[in-house]
Design an enzyme around this catalytic site. Structure first.
Site, PDB file in Angstrom:
ATOM      1  N   GLU A   1      -4.785   2.494  -4.431  1.00 31.89           N
ATOM      2  CA  GLU A   1      -3.162   2.033  -4.154  1.00 31.89           C
ATOM      3  C   GLU A   1      -2.883   0.857  -3.630  1.00 31.89           C
ATOM      4  O   GLU A   1      -1.805   0.882  -2.921  1.00 31.89           O
ATOM      5  CB  GLU A   1      -2.653   3.388  -3.334  1.00 31.89           C
ATOM      6  CG  GLU A   1      -3.032   3.253  -2.045  1.00 31.89           C
ATOM      7  CD  GLU A   1      -4.526   3.824  -1.735  1.00 31.89           C
ATOM      8  OE1 GLU A   1      -4.872   4.455  -0.543  1.00 31.89           O
ATOM      9  OE2 GLU A   1      -5.477   4.037  -2.468  1.00 31.89           O
TER      10      GLU A   1
ATOM     11  N   ASN B   1      -2.591  12.972  -4.475  1.00 31.14           N
ATOM     12  CA  ASN B   1      -3.601  13.406  -5.288  1.00 31.14           C
ATOM     13  C   ASN B   1      -4.099  14.612  -4.828  1.00 31.14           C
ATOM     14  O   ASN B   1      -4.499  15.501  -5.769  1.00 31.14           O
ATOM     15  CB  ASN B   1      -4.833  12.141  -5.233  1.00 31.14           C
ATOM     16  CG  ASN B   1      -4.729  10.901  -6.020  1.00 31.14           C
ATOM     17  OD1 ASN B   1      -3.788  11.028  -6.979  1.00 31.14           O
ATOM     18  ND2 ASN B   1      -5.287   9.855  -5.448  1.00 31.14           N
TER      19      ASN B   1
ATOM     20  N   ASP C   1       0.858  -1.074   0.034  1.00 29.04           N
ATOM     21  CA  ASP C   1       0.218   0.153   0.012  1.00 29.04           C
ATOM     22  C   ASP C   1       0.835   1.337   0.188  1.00 29.04           C
ATOM     23  O   ASP C   1       2.021   1.053   0.821  1.00 29.04           O
ATOM     24  CB  ASP C   1      -0.965   0.062   1.167  1.00 29.04           C
ATOM     25  CG  ASP C   1      -2.049   1.133   0.983  1.00 29.04           C
ATOM     26  OD1 ASP C   1      -3.113   0.825   0.364  1.00 29.04           O
ATOM     27  OD2 ASP C   1      -1.720   2.146   1.709  1.00 29.04           O
TER      28      ASP C   1
ATOM     29  N   ASP D   1      -1.677   8.792 -10.798  1.00 32.53           N
ATOM     30  CA  ASP D   1      -1.597   7.897 -11.827  1.00 32.53           C
ATOM     31  C   ASP D   1       0.072   7.493 -12.057  1.00 32.53           C
ATOM     32  O   ASP D   1       0.274   6.567 -12.232  1.00 32.53           O
ATOM     33  CB  ASP D   1      -2.444   8.290 -12.848  1.00 32.53           C
ATOM     34  CG  ASP D   1      -3.918   8.300 -12.618  1.00 32.53           C
ATOM     35  OD1 ASP D   1      -4.328   7.804 -11.716  1.00 32.53           O
ATOM     36  OD2 ASP D   1      -4.643   8.703 -13.663  1.00 32.53           O
TER      37      ASP D   1
END
Length: 534
Positions: free
Chosen positions: A450, A415, A407, A424
């Site tokens: 993620e 983000n 993770d 991304d």
């Protein structure tokens, strides 16, 4: 999973394969014309034989009727000549006896001959064994002749002596015209007689024979003498003769046999002469001929049938193999199967080419579809569906594997601070580094936003922990554009471990991942199976 098993299934009609269809059509196209020709030939020849036999029997009956008429007229002439001779010697008993003997023996036209006076008394008779000279005879023939005082041919009747006879007579007149009596000859129908000589010599061994009936349908001549005197009922020929007609027709005789009968009427008496032949005997040569034709054509027919079967198989074989290939077009091996088909004629060759092109496009689309179905579009790693399939394979083959749950730390912050495009890019970078450290058999997947998983088949737990640590260091050491450095947390577990289910290993790896995050992130946590207490 095949979801089509829950769909309603339609019952489709059974299809006929091409080989059987070609075979059936070819056999029908060969057999039906042959059978039609065979049947038409048989029918035409059968009718021709029947018509020929009917015509021949009618002509023969007509000839015999004419001969019988000639005999009767000749018999009347003999008696007429004798009547003229006797007319001047009616009182000369020896002369009368001599004349009756001459008439009876000279031509053998009559079984017996007698001279009668005007009252019906017998003046002379031959043969003498009759012993009726001097007696008055009151038979049907005598009465009719005395009453007629002219030439008479009687209908058959039973005489006083018990003979079934035909009575033929001529009157005797004196020179002054006085009626003196008559001279008569009798034909005994149930004994050897002139009709036997006239008609009996024409009896055939194939069942053909001649018989004669009078106007009352009574048999007056028959090869079987016991039948003489019988009356025919339900006989078409006898019915026509009774009506005074000649002709030809199919007649069922008293024994129930179908016969081909020709019949003609004797003009002076109304007798009918019937010439008949069993229909079975008439058709027997035709049946033998048709059997011979059939037997001679049978070997050729068998060879033709074998050739048709071989040809049908040769024609249908390429199409059958192509049809089998069409059922498995989604399998990779189908291409080679189709290429191995020997398409020796144009249509199958073109169909084979078209199928190969179609299979190529189909396989390409199937591969692309499978890739799309099993691949995460952003990172190119496997998705959860791909993961499930691989795990099922490990479990089925009992292949041990290690799980690394991954993770990205503080990914939401990336983000929020730099936008989704930067996020991304971080995800793609992590996927690339996971591929770098993976072996060919390792399974790298993205299972969430993620969240990532790395499956290491046949890798022990301590080795998996080393791989996880290596990935963590490489991610930490790599500086990304815009975002800078990121870190990841990892949880490691192994199957089989303390639990038998594969589901448990993912729960353990996930639990270790959260433990790594609680312990400060950017670290690896390894699941240690609890030890059994002594």
């Amino acid at each position: 999973m095949d979801f089509t098993r829950w769909l309603p299934r339609r019952l489709s009609p059974q299809k006929v394969n091409l080989r059987r269809l070609i075979l059936a059509l070819t056999i029908c196209s060969a057999f039906i014309p042959f059978a039609n020709t065979f049947y038409a030939s048989y029918t035409v020849q059968r009718q021709q034989l029947i018509d020929t036999t009917l015509e021949a029997n009618h002509a023969y009956a007509t000839k015999l009727a004419s001969s019988t008429e000639d005999f009767l007229q000749s018999a009347l002439q003999q008696l007429d000549y004798a009547a003229q001779v006797i007319a001047t010697h009616m009182d000369d008993a020896p002369r009368l006896q001599e004349e009756t003997a001459r008439l009876q023996l000279q031509s053998r036209s009559f079984n017996s001959v007698g001279i009668f006076d005007a009252g019906g008394v017998v003046l002379a008779t031959s043969p003498a064994t009759l012993k009726i000279t001097g007696r008055k005879v009151d038979s049907e023939g005598v009465r009719k002749s005395l009453a007629a005082r002219g030439p008479v041919i009687s209908d058959p009747y039973l005489s006083a002596a018990g003979n079934f006879i035909v009575f033929i007579s001529q009157p005797i007149f004196a020179r002054d015209g006085r009626y003196l009596g008559m001279v008569a000859g009798s034909i005994y129908l149930k004994q050897e007689n002139i009709l036997d000589q006239l008609l009996g010599t024409h009896f055939y061994e194939d069942g053909s024979y001649i018989y004669v009936v009078d106007r009352g349908k009574r048999i007056i001549y028959h090869p079987d003498n016991q039948r003489v005197g019988n009356v025919l009922a339900g006989n078409a020929a006898a019915d026509e003769i009774a009506a005074g007609h000649g002709g030809k027709s199919l007649v069922i005789n008293s024994q129930g046999v179908e016969t081909l009968a020709g019949f003609a009427v004797v003009p002076s008496t109304g007798w009918g002469i019937v010439a008949q032949r069993p229909q079975e005997a008439t058709l027997a040569p035709l049946h033998a001929l048709m059997r011979t034709v059939l037997y001679k054509t049978l070997p050729v027919a068998v060879l033709t049938l074998l050739a048709i079967c071989w040809s049908a198989r040769r024609i249908a074989r390429p199409l059958q193999l192509l049809a089998n290939g069409a059922r498995t077009m989604d399998k990779p091996s189908t291409d080679q199967t189709i290429r191995a088909v020997k398409s020796w004629y144009f249509e199958s060759h073109e169909l084979k080419k078209a199928m190969l092109i179609g299979i190529g496009l189909l396989q390409k689309n199937i591969s692309k579809l499978r890739e799309d179905v099993n691949t995460d579009p952003l990172t190119g790693l496997g998705n959860r569906r791909y993961l499930n399939a691989e795990v099922a394979g490990f479990q089925a083959q009992e292949t041990p594997f290690a799980v690394i749950a991954i993770d990205i730390d503080h990914f939401k912050r990336v983000n929020d601070s730099h936008g989704h495009d930067a996020g991304d890019a971080v995800l793609r970078q992590l996927a690339a580094q996971m591929r770098e450290i993976s072996r060919a058999d390792d399974i790298a997947c993205r299972v969430g936003g993620e969240e990532f998983l790395l499956l290491l088949p046949k890798v022990p737990l301590h080795r998996a922990a080393q791989v996880a640590e290596r990935l963590r260091r490489e991610i930490e050491a790599n500086e990304l554009p815009v975002v800078g450095r990121i870190t990841i947390s990892l949880g490691v577990s192994c199957w089989p471990g303390g639990e038998a289910s594969t589901r448990s290993v993912f729960k353990q790896a996930d639990a270790m991942l959260y433990q790594a995050k609680r312990n400060g992130r950017n670290r690896v946590a390894v699941y240690e199976a609890p030890r059994a207490q002594d």
